[in-house]
Design a protein around this motif. Sequence first.
Motif, mmCIF file in Angstrom:
data_model
loop_
_atom_site.group_PDB
_atom_site.id
_atom_site.type_symbol
_atom_site.label_atom_id
_atom_site.label_comp_id
_atom_site.label_asym_id
_atom_site.label_seq_id
_atom_site.Cartn_x
_atom_site.Cartn_y
_atom_site.Cartn_z
ATOM 1 N N ASN A 1 0.814 -1.225 0.000
ATOM 2 C CA ASN A 1 0.000 0.000 0.000
ATOM 3 C C ASN A 1 0.844 1.271 0.000
ATOM 4 O O ASN A 1 0.345 2.341 -0.355
ATOM 5 C CB ASN A 1 -0.957 0.006 1.190
ATOM 6 C CG ASN A 1 -2.119 -0.939 0.991
ATOM 7 O OD1 ASN A 1 -2.460 -1.283 -0.140
ATOM 8 N ND2 ASN A 1 -2.727 -1.385 2.080
ATOM 9 N N ASP A 2 2.105 1.171 0.391
ATOM 10 C CA ASP A 2 2.947 2.372 0.385
ATOM 11 C C ASP A 2 3.705 2.524 -0.937
ATOM 12 O O ASP A 2 4.531 3.427 -1.079
ATOM 13 C CB ASP A 2 3.929 2.360 1.557
ATOM 14 C CG ASP A 2 4.907 1.198 1.509
ATOM 15 O OD1 ASP A 2 4.609 0.209 0.795
ATOM 16 O OD2 ASP A 2 5.953 1.259 2.181
ATOM 17 N N MET B 1 2.610 0.804 -4.983
ATOM 18 C CA MET B 1 1.605 0.917 -6.041
ATOM 19 C C MET B 1 0.398 0.004 -5.820
ATOM 20 O O MET B 1 -0.368 -0.256 -6.739
ATOM 21 C CB MET B 1 2.213 0.678 -7.418
ATOM 22 C CG MET B 1 2.922 -0.636 -7.609
ATOM 23 S SD MET B 1 3.688 -0.772 -9.271
ATOM 24 C CE MET B 1 2.258 -0.771 -10.335
ATOM 25 N N GLY B 2 0.211 -0.440 -4.576
ATOM 26 C CA GLY B 2 -0.962 -1.228 -4.234
ATOM 27 C C GLY B 2 -2.064 -0.359 -3.654
ATOM 28 O O GLY B 2 -1.800 0.660 -3.009
ATOM 29 N N ILE B 3 -3.318 -0.777 -3.898
ATOM 30 C CA ILE B 3 -4.461 -0.070 -3.318
ATOM 31 C C ILE B 3 -5.629 -1.042 -3.209
ATOM 32 O O ILE B 3 -6.066 -1.620 -4.203
ATOM 33 C CB ILE B 3 -4.834 1.180 -4.154
ATOM 34 C CG1 ILE B 3 -5.934 1.989 -3.489
ATOM 35 C CG2 ILE B 3 -5.211 0.829 -5.585
ATOM 36 C CD1 ILE B 3 -6.126 3.380 -4.083
ATOM 37 N N ASN B 4 -6.073 -1.278 -1.992
ATOM 38 C CA ASN B 4 -7.218 -2.157 -1.741
ATOM 39 C C ASN B 4 -7.046 -3.520 -2.394
ATOM 40 O O ASN B 4 -7.977 -4.095 -2.956
ATOM 41 C CB ASN B 4 -8.519 -1.510 -2.234
ATOM 42 C CG ASN B 4 -8.800 -0.182 -1.567
ATOM 43 O OD1 ASN B 4 -8.462 0.020 -0.397
ATOM 44 N ND2 ASN B 4 -9.409 0.740 -2.300
ATOM 45 N N GLY B 5 -5.835 -4.049 -2.337
ATOM 46 C CA GLY B 5 -5.584 -5.364 -2.916
ATOM 47 C C GLY B 5 -5.380 -5.369 -4.414
ATOM 48 O O GLY B 5 -5.242 -6.439 -5.020
ATOM 49 N N GLY C 1 1.665 4.090 -8.891
ATOM 50 C CA GLY C 1 3.071 3.743 -9.089
ATOM 51 C C GLY C 1 3.855 4.912 -9.651
ATOM 52 O O GLY C 1 4.969 5.211 -9.195
ATOM 53 N N GLY C 2 3.272 5.610 -10.629
ATOM 54 C CA GLY C 2 3.950 6.760 -11.208
ATOM 55 C C GLY C 2 4.166 7.869 -10.200
ATOM 56 O O GLY C 2 5.246 8.468 -10.142
ATOM 57 N N GLU D 1 -9.482 10.875 -4.551
ATOM 58 C CA GLU D 1 -9.693 9.565 -5.186
ATOM 59 C C GLU D 1 -8.855 8.470 -4.515
ATOM 60 O O GLU D 1 -8.268 7.613 -5.166
ATOM 61 C CB GLU D 1 -9.362 9.630 -6.680
ATOM 62 C CG GLU D 1 -10.143 10.673 -7.457
ATOM 63 C CD GLU D 1 -11.613 10.332 -7.645
ATOM 64 O OE1 GLU D 1 -11.983 9.175 -7.365
ATOM 65 O OE2 GLU D 1 -12.382 11.227 -8.062
ATOM 66 N N GLN D 2 -8.787 8.507 -3.178
ATOM 67 C CA GLN D 2 -8.073 7.541 -2.335
ATOM 68 C C GLN D 2 -6.545 7.686 -2.395
ATOM 69 O O GLN D 2 -5.835 6.878 -1.797
ATOM 70 C CB GLN D 2 -8.461 6.099 -2.662
ATOM 71 C CG GLN D 2 -9.945 5.809 -2.450
ATOM 72 C CD GLN D 2 -10.273 4.343 -2.619
ATOM 73 O OE1 GLN D 2 -9.828 3.497 -1.837
ATOM 74 N NE2 GLN D 2 -11.056 4.027 -3.648
#
Length: 478
Positions: A191-192, A194-198, A205-206, A231-232
């Motif tokens: 999550n820190d 390029m992951g978000i909510n699985g 990532g960019g 947007e999260q």
Amino acid sequence: MKKVLFVASESVPFIKTGGLADVVGTLPKRFHKDEYDVRVVLPNYTCIPNKFRDAMTDLTSFYMDLSWRTQYVGIKELVYDGVTFYFIDNLYYFSGDKPYGDMYLDIEKFCYFSKAALAILPVIDFQPDIIHCHDWQAGLVPVYLKTIFAGQNFYRNIKTVMTIHNLRFQGITDMGRMMDITGLHSDLFSNDRMGINGNGNMLKGGITYADKVTTVSETYAEEIQTPFFGEQLEALLSYRKEDLFGIVNGIDYDMYNPMTDEQIISNYDLESFVEGKKANKKDLQKETGLPVDEGKFVVGIISRLTDQKGLDLVDRVMNEICEEDLQFVVLGTGDPKYEDMFRYYASQYPEKVSANILYSDALSKKIYAGADAILMPSLFEPCGLCQLMALRYGTVPIVRETGGLKDTVEAYNEYEKTGTGFSFSNYNAHEMLYSIQYAVKTYYEHREDWDEIVKRGMEKDYSWVHSAAVYEQLYDIM
């Protein structure tokens, strides 16, 4: 000389679905040529017009690993308006009658494109100092650069800029699939990173791996650090705030010039706009089937017909708008409920409302030149180009104070005699209605003040020359 490579999914004049294409096609030619060598890499879509495809030169081709796959990478080149464009050729990914389609397939397409944009650089013998990545479609370029390509000397000193044109679109798919496509290690999908909510998130990532992050207005850069607009990704953007810059987009002042525009019936400038706009108004009224009356207040909407553009506010008070002494011209396509809404009001008020549910560059120019005001009540607007074009043509924007609309339109102050348009703060239909009514009253009862608003707007400079200078300052500190 500083070398810069733009990586993007679209660019005028080759392929366009939105404002991103205007930025990528216009900004590179506005840099100082003796100080910056700015080139562009794009997908070679088969839907690019043949006149451009036939003019491209084949450079070379090779095969590239994409995780466990091996994919063909062709490279074509075309110099246009003094800018070198490279086109990555792959029929598997870039065939079809439009650049984007099913998001599931587009994810893989632009994972391939991001990696190929880096892989071609030694082959074309172009080693940029900075790679400027645009939106989620190029979001993996900074990720690949800092991971898979990091050990190669050729790429060691390259810096990256990630520009967010619209944060709502991020390139998200499930983590397992993205790992399978990209070949990136599972550690990168925390999550820190390029992951978000699985899931895997290409834009995240960019933003995480780029050296600098920009977006298309100063206000939008602040807004996206808050939950409503973020947007999260608001926490990540707040974390990166020292490297986050808002730079307002520009427009091509050669293309959008009321003095030379061949698509309008009467050309005009700062000295002749009063008579010029009267002539164009009558032409617009004829074109759109409205009663011809050069003294009637005409307000236009040129927009995608979607919720983001604030059309639910218009829907709420459209009857009240139609009770005003005005004419209303709509141009655009989008959500069927809004297309039908405008058609309904055009049938109910045929002498006041013209619904043009289509895309037409020619009619848009006629609206910019012939309307008195442009309505943009957006829920959010990263930059907005319509208000910049309106100002250029002496058409007064009526906007909600968000994103680039807030940065580029100064609210009229009747006491200090300042301002270039009318604005409202809260996302509220009756605040919008009041702004329209205030504009109508000013037009009819304080015409000299109205003409001064028009003049101040036309005097503003929102050309790419100004924006390019700000980008040059950013590149120079990297």
